[in-house]
Write an enzyme that holds these catalytic residues in place. Structure first.
Site, PDB file in Angstrom:
ATOM      1  N   ARG A 237      54.633  98.506  14.203  1.00 46.43           N
ATOM      2  CA  ARG A 237      55.801  97.985  13.508  1.00 46.43           C
ATOM      3  C   ARG A 237      55.656  98.238  12.021  1.00 46.43           C
ATOM      4  O   ARG A 237      54.577  98.051  11.448  1.00 46.43           O
ATOM      5  CB  ARG A 237      55.943  96.466  13.751  1.00 46.43           C
ATOM      6  CG  ARG A 237      56.557  96.097  15.106  1.00 46.43           C
ATOM      7  CD  ARG A 237      58.009  96.535  15.209  1.00 46.43           C
ATOM      8  NE  ARG A 237      58.621  96.221  16.487  1.00 46.43           N
ATOM      9  CZ  ARG A 237      58.671  97.032  17.551  1.00 46.43           C
ATOM     10  NH1 ARG A 237      58.113  98.229  17.495  1.00 46.43           N
ATOM     11  NH2 ARG A 237      59.289  96.669  18.656  1.00 46.43           N
ATOM     12  N   GLU A 266      63.963  99.517   9.143  1.00 50.92           N
ATOM     13  CA  GLU A 266      64.471 100.724   9.822  1.00 50.92           C
ATOM     14  C   GLU A 266      65.982 100.661   9.971  1.00 50.92           C
ATOM     15  O   GLU A 266      66.516  99.590  10.253  1.00 50.92           O
ATOM     16  CB  GLU A 266      63.857 100.819  11.227  1.00 50.92           C
ATOM     17  CG  GLU A 266      62.419 101.225  11.204  1.00 50.92           C
ATOM     18  CD  GLU A 266      61.834 101.347  12.616  1.00 50.92           C
ATOM     19  OE1 GLU A 266      62.591 101.532  13.591  1.00 50.92           O
ATOM     20  OE2 GLU A 266      60.606 101.256  12.713  1.00 50.92           O
ATOM     21  N   HIS A 284      60.645 106.562  14.977  1.00 50.65           N
ATOM     22  CA  HIS A 284      60.381 105.514  15.970  1.00 50.65           C
ATOM     23  C   HIS A 284      60.568 106.035  17.397  1.00 50.65           C
ATOM     24  O   HIS A 284      61.422 105.546  18.145  1.00 50.65           O
ATOM     25  CB  HIS A 284      61.276 104.286  15.731  1.00 50.65           C
ATOM     26  CG  HIS A 284      60.746 103.037  16.373  1.00 50.65           C
ATOM     27  ND1 HIS A 284      60.997 101.771  15.902  1.00 50.65           N
ATOM     28  CD2 HIS A 284      59.958 102.850  17.465  1.00 50.65           C
ATOM     29  CE1 HIS A 284      60.408 100.873  16.667  1.00 50.65           C
ATOM     30  NE2 HIS A 284      59.765 101.508  17.632  1.00 50.65           N
TER      31      HIS A 284
HETATM   32  C1  DGY Z   1      58.694  98.854  21.555  1.00 47.22           C
HETATM   33  O1  DGY Z   1      58.821  98.926  22.780  1.00 47.22           O
HETATM   34  O2  DGY Z   1      58.440  97.808  20.974  1.00 47.22           O
HETATM   35  C2  DGY Z   1      58.869 100.116  20.800  1.00 47.22           C
HETATM   36  O3  DGY Z   1      58.693  99.978  19.458  1.00 47.22           O
HETATM   37  C3  DGY Z   1      60.177 100.758  21.143  1.00 47.22           C
HETATM   38  O4  DGY Z   1      59.857 101.644  22.137  1.00 47.22           O
END
Ligand code: DGY
Length: 318
Positions: A237, A266, A284
């Site tokens: 993240r 984002e 991402h």
């Molecule tokens: C998640 O699953 O948390 C990812 O960041 C998105 O695929």
């Protein structure tokens, strides 16, 4: 008996939309971009299938219609959902654990290799038409094999990265709240403090969940403890990183290169990243493989279905 109403906030893989239509009175959304009228469109829905980027904070949860009993997120991370606020309203939350660990770990490995070996710069050079051929000093990077890899957050994804990195003969160190059971470590070395961990991290991979506790974990103080010329990657993240500190370290060379798949705010990442050659930037796409997105859709739909049927699925968050 009428089917439950499922509001889906984003376009899903076709196979998953078909499944949703089969099992629910599905309100699909043919958009890849977060919608701004999520609350209004949830009116009358029994369940919401949302995605990262759909902000379901305390205010949004408070505004949800009373009909909503479940929020399923098409992601393993659920930092965009205020789970405590949902719980307080009796709304259950489920996610997509396990099925994306391999794909996300592959993405982290891609970032490690790409950042260390300057793949982004190389690709830009070839595309620019300015490449003049092989040269002994051209785009020299850092070898990854036999280096020390530090993993911050040794959950399912972190452990997959460790498994893959062993193929490069990397020595694995990890930092987490507690040591793993020894059978899950496969020789990885646990650190219970930053001072023993960070100076060893020739490559640092961030794999902890986004939360208040991990917010801006990679800050100027911790960066200063990394060995000079370290490589840093983040496929977890964006909130784990203090962007100003990372950008300053990329400029000074304290960090040789970074690979980022995720960002604060984002998709509006800090524009200074765009000015730096030594950062590889991906949009991402950690879990973005056909088979993984299919598996994510199946597990989140089955979790929503189980919750609506009064059961407790394994992917229940709270
Ligand atoms: C998640 O699953 O948390 C990812 O960041 C998105 O695929």
């Amino acid at each position: 008996m009428p089917k439950p109403i499922l509001f889906v906030t984003r376009r899903l893989p076709a196979s998953i939309e078909a499944l949703a239509v089969q099992d629910y009175d599905a309100r699909l959304t043919p958009s890849d971009v977060a919608i701004d009228d999520l609350i209004a469109r949830a009116e009358g829905a029994d369940a919401i299938l949302c995605c990262p980027g759909d902000v379901l904070d305390a205010k949004a949860i408070a505004a949800l219609p009373a009909s909503v009993k479940v929020i399923g997120t098409f992601s393993v991370g659920y930092d965009h959902v205020d789970v405590a606020a949902a719980k307080a309203r009796g709304i259950k939350v489920c996610n997509t654990p396990d099925v994306l660990s391999v794909a996300t770990a592959e993405c982290a490995m891609l970032l490690i290799m790409g950042a260390a070996r300057r793949a982004g710069e190389g690709e830009r050079l070839v595309r620019s038409g300015k490449w003049q051929g092989w040269a002994p000093t051209q785009l020299l990077g850092t070898q990854v094999s036999d280096r020390r890899l530090g993993i911050f957050g040794m959950g399912r994804i972190g452990r997959e990265i460790a498994r893959m990195a062993r193929g490069f003969n990397m020595e694995i160190h990890y930092r987490d709240m507690a040591r793993l059971p020894v059978e899950l470590e496969h020789g990885a070395i646990f650190h219970d403090n930053d001072d023993s961990f960070l100076p060893l991290c020739q490559v640092l991979s961030l794999n902890a969940p986004g939360s208040e506790g991990t917010r801006h974990w990679l800050n100027a103080d911790r960066i200063a403890k990394l060995p000079p010329g370290a490589v840093v990657v983040n496929a977890a993240r964006g909130t784990l990183v203090d962007d100003d500190a990372l950008i300053a370290a990329l400029r000074s060379g304290q960090i040789a290169a970074a690979g980022l798949d995720v960002y604060n705010n984002e998709p509006h990442l800090n524009p200074d990243y765009l000015t730096l050659e030594n950062v590889m930037l991906l949009p991402h796409l950690g879990s973005a493989t056909t088979e993984t997105r299919d598996a994510m859709g199946r597990i989140v739909l089955s979790g929503i279905g189980a919750i609506l049927a009064g059961q407790t699925p394994t992917n229940l968050v709270a």
